[in-house]
Design a protein around this motif. Structure first.
Motif, PDB file in Angstrom:
ATOM      1  N   LEU A 111     141.240  85.955  98.070  1.00 15.25           N
ATOM      2  CA  LEU A 111     141.588  85.194  99.268  1.00 15.25           C
ATOM      3  C   LEU A 111     142.974  85.583  99.771  1.00 15.25           C
ATOM      4  N   GLU A 112     143.882  85.866  98.855  1.00 14.32           N
ATOM      5  CA  GLU A 112     145.221  86.309  99.254  1.00 14.32           C
ATOM      6  C   GLU A 112     145.141  87.598 100.069  1.00 14.32           C
ATOM      7  N   ALA A 113     144.314  88.521  99.597  1.00 12.18           N
ATOM      8  CA  ALA A 113     144.156  89.782 100.319  1.00 12.18           C
ATOM      9  C   ALA A 113     143.480  89.573 101.671  1.00 12.18           C
ATOM     10  N   GLY A 114     142.525  88.656 101.721  1.00 14.22           N
ATOM     11  CA  GLY A 114     141.774  88.451 102.942  1.00 14.22           C
ATOM     12  C   GLY A 114     142.506  87.677 104.013  1.00 14.22           C
ATOM     13  N   ILE A 115     143.405  86.774 103.606  1.00 14.83           N
ATOM     14  CA  ILE A 115     144.079  85.922 104.578  1.00 14.83           C
ATOM     15  C   ILE A 115     145.531  86.356 104.808  1.00 14.83           C
ATOM     16  N   GLY A 116     146.069  87.191 103.910  1.00 11.90           N
ATOM     17  CA  GLY A 116     147.418  87.700 104.090  1.00 11.90           C
ATOM     18  C   GLY A 116     148.526  86.732 103.741  1.00 11.90           C
ATOM     19  N   LEU A 117     148.224  85.747 102.880  1.00 15.34           N
ATOM     20  CA  LEU A 117     149.232  84.793 102.431  1.00 15.34           C
ATOM     21  C   LEU A 117     149.144  84.677 100.913  1.00 15.34           C
ATOM     22  N   PRO A 118     150.261  84.392 100.247  1.00 16.53           N
ATOM     23  CA  PRO A 118     150.196  84.193  98.795  1.00 16.53           C
ATOM     24  C   PRO A 118     149.304  83.000  98.458  1.00 16.53           C
ATOM     25  N   ALA A 119     148.541  83.123  97.373  1.00 15.65           N
ATOM     26  CA  ALA A 119     147.587  82.079  97.007  1.00 15.65           C
ATOM     27  C   ALA A 119     147.769  81.689  95.545  1.00 15.65           C
ATOM     28  N   VAL A 120     147.654  80.394  95.269  1.00 17.31           N
ATOM     29  CA  VAL A 120     147.684  79.878  93.901  1.00 17.31           C
ATOM     30  C   VAL A 120     146.433  79.046  93.680  1.00 17.31           C
ATOM     31  N   LEU A 121     146.013  78.968  92.427  1.00 17.13           N
ATOM     32  CA  LEU A 121     144.724  78.339  92.104  1.00 17.13           C
ATOM     33  C   LEU A 121     144.847  77.545  90.819  1.00 17.13           C
ATOM     34  N   ASP A 122     144.091  76.460  90.764  1.00 18.56           N
ATOM     35  CA  ASP A 122     143.943  75.740  89.497  1.00 18.56           C
ATOM     36  C   ASP A 122     142.661  74.913  89.560  1.00 18.56           C
ATOM     37  N   ARG A 123     142.330  74.344  88.403  1.00 20.04           N
ATOM     38  CA  ARG A 123     141.138  73.507  88.293  1.00 20.04           C
ATOM     39  C   ARG A 123     141.246  72.302  89.213  1.00 20.04           C
ATOM     40  N   ASP A 124     140.130  71.871  89.757  1.00 24.76           N
ATOM     41  CA  ASP A 124     140.138  70.791  90.739  1.00 24.76           C
ATOM     42  C   ASP A 124     140.755  69.509  90.203  1.00 24.76           C
ATOM     43  N   THR A 125     140.529  69.209  88.937  1.00 26.43           N
ATOM     44  CA  THR A 125     141.089  67.975  88.403  1.00 26.43           C
ATOM     45  C   THR A 125     142.600  68.070  88.208  1.00 26.43           C
ATOM     46  N   GLN A 126     143.097  69.261  87.897  1.00 23.66           N
ATOM     47  CA  GLN A 126     144.548  69.430  87.822  1.00 23.66           C
ATOM     48  C   GLN A 126     145.177  69.210  89.192  1.00 23.66           C
ATOM     49  N   ALA A 127     144.545  69.787  90.208  1.00 21.75           N
ATOM     50  CA  ALA A 127     145.039  69.596  91.569  1.00 21.75           C
ATOM     51  C   ALA A 127     144.986  68.119  91.957  1.00 21.75           C
ATOM     52  N   ALA A 128     143.893  67.445  91.622  1.00 13.30           N
ATOM     53  CA  ALA A 128     143.761  66.032  91.966  1.00 13.30           C
ATOM     54  C   ALA A 128     144.822  65.184  91.281  1.00 13.30           C
ATOM     55  N   ALA A 129     145.115  65.498  90.030  1.00  9.19           N
ATOM     56  CA  ALA A 129     146.147  64.751  89.319  1.00  9.19           C
ATOM     57  C   ALA A 129     147.498  64.912  90.006  1.00  9.19           C
ATOM     58  N   LEU A 130     147.820  66.128  90.435  1.00  9.80           N
ATOM     59  CA  LEU A 130     149.071  66.339  91.165  1.00  9.80           C
ATOM     60  C   LEU A 130     149.099  65.534  92.457  1.00  9.80           C
ATOM     61  N   ALA A 131     147.946  65.493  93.149  1.00 13.71           N
ATOM     62  CA  ALA A 131     147.877  64.725  94.391  1.00 13.71           C
ATOM     63  C   ALA A 131     148.110  63.241  94.144  1.00 13.71           C
ATOM     64  N   GLU A 132     147.421  62.691  93.147  1.00 17.92           N
ATOM     65  CA  GLU A 132     147.574  61.263  92.860  1.00 17.92           C
ATOM     66  C   GLU A 132     148.977  60.943  92.357  1.00 17.92           C
ATOM     67  N   ALA A 133     149.612  61.899  91.673  1.00 22.78           N
ATOM     68  CA  ALA A 133     150.979  61.686  91.206  1.00 22.78           C
ATOM     69  C   ALA A 133     151.992  61.757  92.335  1.00 22.78           C
ATOM     70  N   THR A 134     151.638  62.443  93.415  1.00 13.59           N
ATOM     71  CA  THR A 134     152.581  62.652  94.514  1.00 13.59           C
ATOM     72  C   THR A 134     152.483  61.550  95.566  1.00 13.59           C
ATOM     73  N   VAL A 135     151.278  61.271  96.039  1.00 16.19           N
ATOM     74  CA  VAL A 135     151.118  60.271  97.105  1.00 16.19           C
ATOM     75  C   VAL A 135     149.929  59.348  96.841  1.00 16.19           C
TER      76      VAL A 135
END
Length: 337
Positions: A111-135
């Motif tokens: 996706l980084e190559a296709g969209i031309g922006l740096p990309a980071v990835l993680d498991r959906d639940t890790q991302a969700a935990a960060l979201a719930e911890a933030t807002v």
């Protein structure tokens, strides 16, 4: 909108939430507002290349949306995806719900190559935990466990404000807590995991077994209408609400399994909160959470039984998008580390 000391976005980012049934994309601005939403069904039956192509098409559409550009152009891509993953290389390893061919896919680099922006990835639940911890429901909380009960069951563990990832990036896969050695088969190939009891996929499999064994005329009738030979968690819940005995047993078994898992989580991680999200959890509400609270209060070790609270997640359907953006903030060091 970030809690004091929480993650912050310096610039807008593209957020991608890849799921087994749909792909969602948006731009998340520096105030954590979700803009320029796009979504499409996940083309699982067409294979990995089609899934990657659909992700790229949606990302490009979001970038082109004038609503998304109101607060500046996005500068990075955050990706929330089913696990297991290698979060450091951006590889999706072998998710159970993206088709048999979706293995060892270098999703972030592609996706980084296709969209031309740096990309980071993680498991959906890790991302969700960060979201719930933030807002979300865990804002300001440094020790909590996030559990999602949906198509699958997953989890993430936050200890002293840091996500637990482990050396392989698979720490926190709480859907694979063992509930019963002789329990139903799990999508991972083992038996008796929490996901086999409580996920939509797991309950659906149990429903098919009950229908084929002649224990549920209602589920058998639904199964005859399905060309793919599958039932969903919604099918089971609706049949249970109509009084089907087999469906009621499946749903009650899911609630008992989830409650037992919460006791284990409280004893092992000693969290302040167990934050529960996901489509099935949202639909079940207190019918799922209340038995878990009772089990923790009555069966967990004395200290967590008194302190650990089981609460509903706050961000609903947006948790994956906000979480994908939060991954970018976390990797950039925008907040406490």
């Amino acid at each position: 909108m970030s809690p004091e000391g929480g993650l912050r976005l310096a610039e807008p980012v593209l957020a991608l939430d890849l799921g087994g049934t749909r792909i969602r994309v948006a731009i998340v601005d520096t105030r954590w507002h979700v803009r320029a939403r796009r979504e499409a069904p996940t083309p699982v039956e067409r294979g990995p290349d089609a899934i990657v192509a659909e992700c790229l098409a949606l990302l490009r559409a979001a970038v082109a949306d004038p609503v998304g550009a109101e607060r500046g152009a996005p500068t990075a891509v955050g990706i929330s995806t089913p696990g297991p993953v290698d979060p450091w290389s951006g590889r999706v390893v072998d998710p159970p719900n993206l088709g048999p061919g979706f293995r060892d896919i270098d999703l972030a680099p592609r996706l980084e190559a296709g969209i031309g922006l740096p990309a980071v990835l993680d498991r959906d639940t890790q991302a969700a935990a960060l979201a719930e911890a933030t807002v979300g429901a865990a804002a300001g909380t440094r020790d909590f466990v996030y559990v999602t009960v949906s198509t699958g069951v997953g989890g993430a563990v936050m200890i002293d404000g840091r996500l637990l990832r482990g050396p392989d990036g698979t720490a926190g896969e709480l859907g694979h807590l063992l509930i019963d050695l002789d329990g139903p088969p799990c999508g991972c190939g083992a038996q008796g995991h929490l996901e086999a009891f409580a996920s939509g996929t797991g309950m659906g499999r149990q429903g098919v077994t009950a229908a084929q064994a002649g224990r549920s005329p209602a589920l058998a009738a639904r199964l005859r209408e399905r060309a793919d030979g599958r039932l969903s968690g919604r099918d089971i819940a609706e049949a249970a609400d109509l009084g089907d005995v087999a469906a009621i047993a499946i749903v009650e078994g899911a609630r008992r399994a989830f409650a037992a898992a919460c006791v284990t989580i409280a004893d092992v991680f000693d969290p302040d909160l167990i934050v529960v999200g996901g489509g099935i959890a949202d639909a079940q509400g207190e019918r799922l959470l209340a038995p878990a609270r009772l089990a923790v209060a009555s069966q967990a070790f004395r200290a967590p039984s008194r302190r650990t609270r089981v609460v509903a997640a706050a961000l609903g359907d947006d948790v994956g998008l906000v979480g994908a953006a939060a991954l970018v903030a976390e990797r950039s060091g925008a907040g406490p580390r």
